[in-house]
Design a protein around this motif. Sequence first.
Motif, mmCIF file in Angstrom:
data_model
loop_
_atom_site.group_PDB
_atom_site.id
_atom_site.type_symbol
_atom_site.label_atom_id
_atom_site.label_comp_id
_atom_site.label_asym_id
_atom_site.label_seq_id
_atom_site.Cartn_x
_atom_site.Cartn_y
_atom_site.Cartn_z
ATOM 1 N N PHE A 17 0.849 -1.179 0.000
ATOM 2 C CA PHE A 17 0.000 0.000 0.000
ATOM 3 C C PHE A 17 0.889 1.235 0.000
ATOM 4 N N THR A 18 0.300 2.372 -0.390
ATOM 5 C CA THR A 18 1.002 3.650 -0.320
ATOM 6 C C THR A 18 0.111 4.618 0.434
ATOM 7 N N LEU A 19 0.693 5.315 1.387
ATOM 8 C CA LEU A 19 -0.011 6.405 2.047
ATOM 9 C C LEU A 19 0.602 7.687 1.502
ATOM 10 N N VAL A 20 -0.199 8.446 0.786
ATOM 11 C CA VAL A 20 0.261 9.690 0.178
ATOM 12 C C VAL A 20 -0.106 10.829 1.111
ATOM 13 N N ALA A 21 0.901 11.544 1.609
ATOM 14 C CA ALA A 21 0.669 12.732 2.431
ATOM 15 C C ALA A 21 0.779 13.943 1.519
ATOM 16 N N ASN A 42 4.130 -5.887 9.587
ATOM 17 C CA ASN A 42 3.511 -5.486 8.323
ATOM 18 C C ASN A 42 3.941 -4.098 7.860
ATOM 19 N N GLN A 43 4.836 -3.441 8.593
ATOM 20 C CA GLN A 43 5.203 -2.084 8.197
ATOM 21 C C GLN A 43 5.889 -2.031 6.838
ATOM 22 N N SER A 44 6.514 -3.116 6.422
ATOM 23 C CA SER A 44 7.139 -3.128 5.096
ATOM 24 C C SER A 44 6.092 -3.158 3.982
ATOM 25 N N ARG A 45 4.824 -3.410 4.335
ATOM 26 C CA ARG A 45 3.751 -3.451 3.345
ATOM 27 C C ARG A 45 3.133 -2.073 3.105
ATOM 28 N N LEU A 46 3.734 -1.027 3.698
ATOM 29 C CA LEU A 46 3.229 0.337 3.522
ATOM 30 C C LEU A 46 4.376 1.266 3.160
ATOM 31 N N ALA A 72 -4.233 13.098 3.637
ATOM 32 C CA ALA A 72 -3.601 11.845 3.217
ATOM 33 C C ALA A 72 -4.577 11.018 2.394
ATOM 34 N N VAL A 73 -4.012 10.219 1.506
ATOM 35 C CA VAL A 73 -4.795 9.297 0.684
ATOM 36 C C VAL A 73 -4.155 7.919 0.815
ATOM 37 N N LEU A 74 -4.957 6.923 1.189
ATOM 38 C CA LEU A 74 -4.480 5.547 1.280
ATOM 39 C C LEU A 74 -4.751 4.870 -0.053
ATOM 40 N N VAL A 75 -3.686 4.339 -0.664
ATOM 41 C CA VAL A 75 -3.762 3.763 -2.005
ATOM 42 C C VAL A 75 -3.403 2.277 -1.941
ATOM 43 N N SER A 114 -9.136 5.655 0.512
ATOM 44 C CA SER A 114 -9.705 6.612 1.464
ATOM 45 C C SER A 114 -8.938 7.918 1.459
ATOM 46 N N LEU A 115 -9.691 8.987 1.715
ATOM 47 C CA LEU A 115 -9.114 10.314 1.877
ATOM 48 C C LEU A 115 -9.216 10.691 3.353
ATOM 49 N N TYR A 116 -8.129 11.192 3.889
ATOM 50 C CA TYR A 116 -8.093 11.698 5.256
ATOM 51 C C TYR A 116 -7.835 13.200 5.151
ATOM 52 N N PRO A 117 -8.895 14.014 5.255
ATOM 53 C CA PRO A 117 -8.735 15.451 5.062
ATOM 54 C C PRO A 117 -7.922 16.087 6.192
ATOM 55 N N ALA A 118 -7.457 17.293 5.956
ATOM 56 C CA ALA A 118 -6.640 18.027 6.942
ATOM 57 C C ALA A 118 -7.319 17.991 8.300
#
Length: 190
Positions: free
Chosen positions: A79-83, A110-114, A159-162, A170-174
């Motif tokens: 997964f990618t978490l885009v900040a 599981n941290q290597s999966r992000l 942030a956006v979880l991809v 998902s979008l995590y707004p400010a």
Amino acid sequence: MNAADPAAVRKSRIFLVLVALVFAAPMIAATLLGWAGWMPGTKGNGEAIVPQRNFVAEQLRVELADGKTYAWRDSSPRFTLVALAGPDCAAHCFETLTGIAKARVMLNRNQSRLRLLYIGAPPADANQRTAMQAYWIFGRDVEGKLATYVPSTPDSISAVLVESNGTALSLYPAGFDVPGLLRDMLKVIK
């Protein structure tokens, strides 16, 4: 041949229908609640991205600090978490980014999966930039396709979880809750 007592037959049939209703009642109730929009335990902390977007299909190009293009699909499924930084990323912005990095560490094995991807101007403080490089990949949205998710509030992060196939989940707004983000990540990153 003895004829069956009609009253006993009726009583047996009613009993059979009642037994069937006992087993069918939970399924009927669940169906009705589902149609009403109530789904227990499925509410995430982020906002669903509607209409759904796939960054691979859109050919969303993020240029990394070394000039390479970010690969939404990695060699292993991650997964990618885009900040996405708002204007003037400073103390609050850095605090949120640090909280996200800590949340990634709390994924344990599981941290290597992000992967953590930071898009925007890095914090002005050189020490903060150096600290971020341990956890974050720095990039730039070349064509501005993520502009709708970038917060307008100074010193803030969204942030956006991809998903590993490039689908934005998902979008995590400010102003989002970092522990809530961690709970969502624990549900999907296994």
